[in-house]
Design a protein around this motif. Structure first.
Motif, PDB file in Angstrom:
ATOM      1  N   MET A   1       0.856  -1.182   0.000  1.00  0.00           N
ATOM      2  CA  MET A   1       0.000   0.000   0.000  1.00  0.00           C
ATOM      3  C   MET A   1       0.899   1.241   0.000  1.00  0.00           C
ATOM      4  O   MET A   1       1.690   1.415   0.923  1.00  0.00           O
ATOM      5  N   ARG A   3       1.945   4.907   0.686  1.00  0.00           N
ATOM      6  CA  ARG A   3       1.531   6.002   1.570  1.00  0.00           C
ATOM      7  C   ARG A   3       1.696   7.312   0.825  1.00  0.00           C
ATOM      8  O   ARG A   3       2.778   7.618   0.324  1.00  0.00           O
ATOM      9  N   LEU A   4       0.607   8.051   0.710  1.00  0.00           N
ATOM     10  CA  LEU A   4       0.662   9.333  -0.004  1.00  0.00           C
ATOM     11  C   LEU A   4       1.466  10.348   0.802  1.00  0.00           C
ATOM     12  O   LEU A   4       1.615  10.214   2.025  1.00  0.00           O
ATOM     13  N   VAL A  58     -12.237  11.575   9.875  1.00  0.00           N
ATOM     14  CA  VAL A  58     -11.540  11.600  11.172  1.00  0.00           C
ATOM     15  C   VAL A  58     -10.043  11.368  10.987  1.00  0.00           C
ATOM     16  O   VAL A  58      -9.620  10.303  10.525  1.00  0.00           O
ATOM     17  N   PRO A  59      -9.200  12.353  11.338  1.00  0.00           N
ATOM     18  CA  PRO A  59      -7.750  12.136  11.261  1.00  0.00           C
ATOM     19  C   PRO A  59      -7.301  11.067  12.267  1.00  0.00           C
ATOM     20  O   PRO A  59      -7.850  11.010  13.379  1.00  0.00           O
ATOM     21  N   LEU A  60      -6.390  10.211  11.850  1.00  0.00           N
ATOM     22  CA  LEU A  60      -5.863   9.177  12.759  1.00  0.00           C
ATOM     23  C   LEU A  60      -4.361   9.359  12.916  1.00  0.00           C
ATOM     24  O   LEU A  60      -3.638   9.520  11.936  1.00  0.00           O
ATOM     25  N   GLY A  65       1.208   8.074  11.319  1.00  0.00           N
ATOM     26  CA  GLY A  65       0.589   9.350  11.688  1.00  0.00           C
ATOM     27  C   GLY A  65      -0.144  10.084  10.586  1.00  0.00           C
ATOM     28  O   GLY A  65      -0.409   9.553   9.511  1.00  0.00           O
ATOM     29  N   ILE A  67      -1.170  12.590   7.637  1.00  0.00           N
ATOM     30  CA  ILE A  67      -0.574  13.154   6.410  1.00  0.00           C
ATOM     31  C   ILE A  67      -1.183  14.545   6.245  1.00  0.00           C
ATOM     32  O   ILE A  67      -2.402  14.680   6.120  1.00  0.00           O
ATOM     33  N   PHE A  70      -4.418  15.392   4.111  1.00  0.00           N
ATOM     34  CA  PHE A  70      -5.142  14.185   3.656  1.00  0.00           C
ATOM     35  C   PHE A  70      -6.630  14.305   3.940  1.00  0.00           C
ATOM     36  O   PHE A  70      -7.462  14.200   3.040  1.00  0.00           O
ATOM     37  N   CYS A  71      -6.995  14.535   5.201  1.00  0.00           N
ATOM     38  CA  CYS A  71      -8.425  14.571   5.540  1.00  0.00           C
ATOM     39  C   CYS A  71      -9.139  15.737   4.857  1.00  0.00           C
ATOM     40  O   CYS A  71     -10.268  15.576   4.375  1.00  0.00           O
ATOM     41  N   ALA A 110      -8.553   6.630   7.920  1.00  0.00           N
ATOM     42  CA  ALA A 110      -7.482   5.820   7.321  1.00  0.00           C
ATOM     43  C   ALA A 110      -6.289   5.707   8.255  1.00  0.00           C
ATOM     44  O   ALA A 110      -5.820   6.728   8.779  1.00  0.00           O
ATOM     45  N   ASP A 111      -5.847   4.457   8.433  1.00  0.00           N
ATOM     46  CA  ASP A 111      -4.543   4.286   9.106  1.00  0.00           C
ATOM     47  C   ASP A 111      -3.551   3.847   8.034  1.00  0.00           C
ATOM     48  O   ASP A 111      -3.816   3.990   6.837  1.00  0.00           O
ATOM     49  N   PHE A 115      -8.125   2.250   4.492  1.00  0.00           N
ATOM     50  CA  PHE A 115      -8.871   3.522   4.412  1.00  0.00           C
ATOM     51  C   PHE A 115     -10.320   3.114   4.145  1.00  0.00           C
ATOM     52  O   PHE A 115     -10.610   2.518   3.103  1.00  0.00           O
ATOM     53  N   ASN A 128     -11.398   1.633   0.493  1.00  0.00           N
ATOM     54  CA  ASN A 128     -10.806   2.488  -0.541  1.00  0.00           C
ATOM     55  C   ASN A 128     -10.096   1.682  -1.614  1.00  0.00           C
ATOM     56  O   ASN A 128     -10.205   1.970  -2.796  1.00  0.00           O
ATOM     57  N   PRO A 262      -4.174  10.244  -7.478  1.00  0.00           N
ATOM     58  CA  PRO A 262      -3.740   9.606  -6.230  1.00  0.00           C
ATOM     59  C   PRO A 262      -4.866   9.325  -5.238  1.00  0.00           C
ATOM     60  O   PRO A 262      -4.687   8.573  -4.286  1.00  0.00           O
ATOM     61  N   LEU A 263      -6.054   9.971  -5.437  1.00  0.00           N
ATOM     62  CA  LEU A 263      -7.130   9.819  -4.429  1.00  0.00           C
ATOM     63  C   LEU A 263      -8.545   9.950  -5.002  1.00  0.00           C
ATOM     64  O   LEU A 263      -9.473   9.303  -4.527  1.00  0.00           O
TER      65      LEU A 263
HETATM   66  O1  2YC Z   1      -4.008  11.782   8.018  1.00  0.00           O
HETATM   67  C1  2YC Z   1      -4.360  10.667   8.447  1.00  0.00           C
HETATM   68  O2  2YC Z   1      -5.424  10.486   9.114  1.00  0.00           O
HETATM   69  C2  2YC Z   1      -3.500   9.474   8.138  1.00  0.00           C
HETATM   70  N1  2YC Z   1      -3.680   8.452   9.184  1.00  0.00           N
HETATM   71  C3  2YC Z   1      -3.873   8.939   6.746  1.00  0.00           C
HETATM   72  C4  2YC Z   1      -2.962   7.776   6.334  1.00  0.00           C
HETATM   73  C5  2YC Z   1      -3.351   7.272   4.935  1.00  0.00           C
HETATM   74  C6  2YC Z   1      -2.365   6.203   4.501  1.00  0.00           C
HETATM   75  N2  2YC Z   1      -2.783   5.638   3.242  1.00  0.00           N
HETATM   76  C7  2YC Z   1      -2.415   6.202   2.057  1.00  0.00           C
HETATM   77  O3  2YC Z   1      -1.682   7.152   1.986  1.00  0.00           O
HETATM   78  C8  2YC Z   1      -2.995   5.588   0.818  1.00  0.00           C
HETATM   79  C9  2YC Z   1      -4.165   6.412   0.329  1.00  0.00           C
HETATM   80  C10 2YC Z   1      -4.275   6.372  -1.155  1.00  0.00           C
HETATM   81  C11 2YC Z   1      -5.350   5.692   0.830  1.00  0.00           C
HETATM   82  C12 2YC Z   1      -4.862   4.350   0.935  1.00  0.00           C
HETATM   83  N3  2YC Z   1      -3.556   4.335   0.988  1.00  0.00           N
END
Ligand code: 2YC
Length: 282
Positions: A1, A3-4, A58-60, A65, A67, A70-71, A110-111, A115, A128, A262-263
């Motif tokens: 997977m 990570r963006l 919801v940010p996780l 951690g 990004i 992202f949210c 998403a962790d 996602f 996702n 990417p999303l």
């Molecule tokens: O900001 C947050 O809440 C982070 N926990 C988000 C982490 C997303 C990690 N996954 C990705 O970057 C990719 C995305 C295309 C979605 C799935 N994998």
């Protein structure tokens, strides 16, 4: 997977209108149109339903951690297809509680591993990776004028490539699959045979497959997996993989017969997935 990074996503929100124009030119459908078709939902039904719903993102902070952006970017995509969205002020459990308190119908989070969008009322879960594979397979079909009985190559047999393969088999395509790890292509072929009673071809030499296929899904994180020499004026590529598997020469050769983001397509499709059980016929 993959990570963006913030850099991958920071311009998405501001360019959603332009992206709709690009998608409509390539496929005949907007981002919402592709997502609804991929989720098997009438766009007019979705339009009626979505305006009255609220998505809470919801940010996780777990694992690697948050990004940056992202949210907010997810919320902008969800809102762009017509579903009101908010990003909770708090993260993790406090954010989940806040989403409930603010009466979010769909909760997205998403962790590092998954996602998902959950709709607690109907106990539905949208993933996702699955939505992304289905969304990009649908986009390829729309861009290529329908793929029934057409030979399609899927590179990458992970969660996204698997979902794309399943969607393409359901569209009636003759699918060949390749993965650098042969056991993953074997596993996918077995799963498809069991679930859809369909036979797909396992490719062992990618170069030969790239020569033999004009419709290609790149669901790998490889940066330069489709060399320019294999691209012809009839080549169509749908590339959910991040980073894009084409170098500059290959991109200019495939020109506008390429879907990649990417999303956007994945988030739009999972949003429709999450609420389709609310629809009258759902
Ligand atoms: O900001 C947050 O809440 C982070 N926990 C988000 C982490 C997303 C990690 N996954 C990705 O970057 C990719 C995305 C295309 C979605 C799935 N994998």
């Amino acid at each position: 997977m993959t990570r963006l990074t913030t850099n991958d996503i920071q311009h998405i929100a501001a360019q959603l209108a332009d992206y709709d124009t690009e998608l409509t030119k390539k496929t005949g459908y907007s981002l919402r149109g592709i997502a609804c078709r991929a989720a098997g939902v009438q766009e007019s039904e979705f339009e009626k339903m979505s305006a009255d719903l609220l998505a809470g993102i919801v940010p996780l902070t777990f694992g690697r951690g948050i990004i940056g952006g992202f949210c907010d970017t997810v919320a902008s995509i969800v809102a762009h297809i017509g579903c009101p969205a908010l990003v909770t002020q708090f993260a993790d459990v406090a954010g989940l509680a806040e989403a409930f308190e603010k009466k979010a119908d769909i909760i997205m989070l998403a962790d590092d591993d998954r996602f998902v969008a959950i709709h607690p009322q109907s106990r539905q879960l949208a993933d996702n990776a699955a939505a992304t594979g289905r969304g990009f397979a649908t986009g390829l079909s729309l861009m290529g004028g329908g793929l029934e009985k057409k030979n399609v190559l899927v590179i990458g047999c992970g969660p996204v490539g698997s979902a794309a393969t399943q969607a393409l088999v359901k569209l009636g395509s003759d699918v060949s699959i390749y993965d650098i790890n042969l056991s993953r292509s074997d596993d996918l072929a077995n799963r498809i045979r069991q679930s859809l009673d369909a036979k797909i071809n396992i490719v062992k030499k990618l170069e030969q497959a790239l020569t033999d296929h004009q419709f290609i899904v790149d669901a790998t994180p490889a940066a330069d997996i489709i060399p320019a020499e294999y691209i012809t004026p009839d080549t169509y590529i749908s590339a959910p993989g991040v980073p894009l598997g084409l170098n500059q020469e290959a991109r200019s050769k495939v020109f506008d017969r390429l879907l990649h983001d990417p999303l956007q397509i994945g988030v739009a499709t999972m949003t429709v997935d999450a609420m389709k059980f609310l629809l009258p016929e759902g």
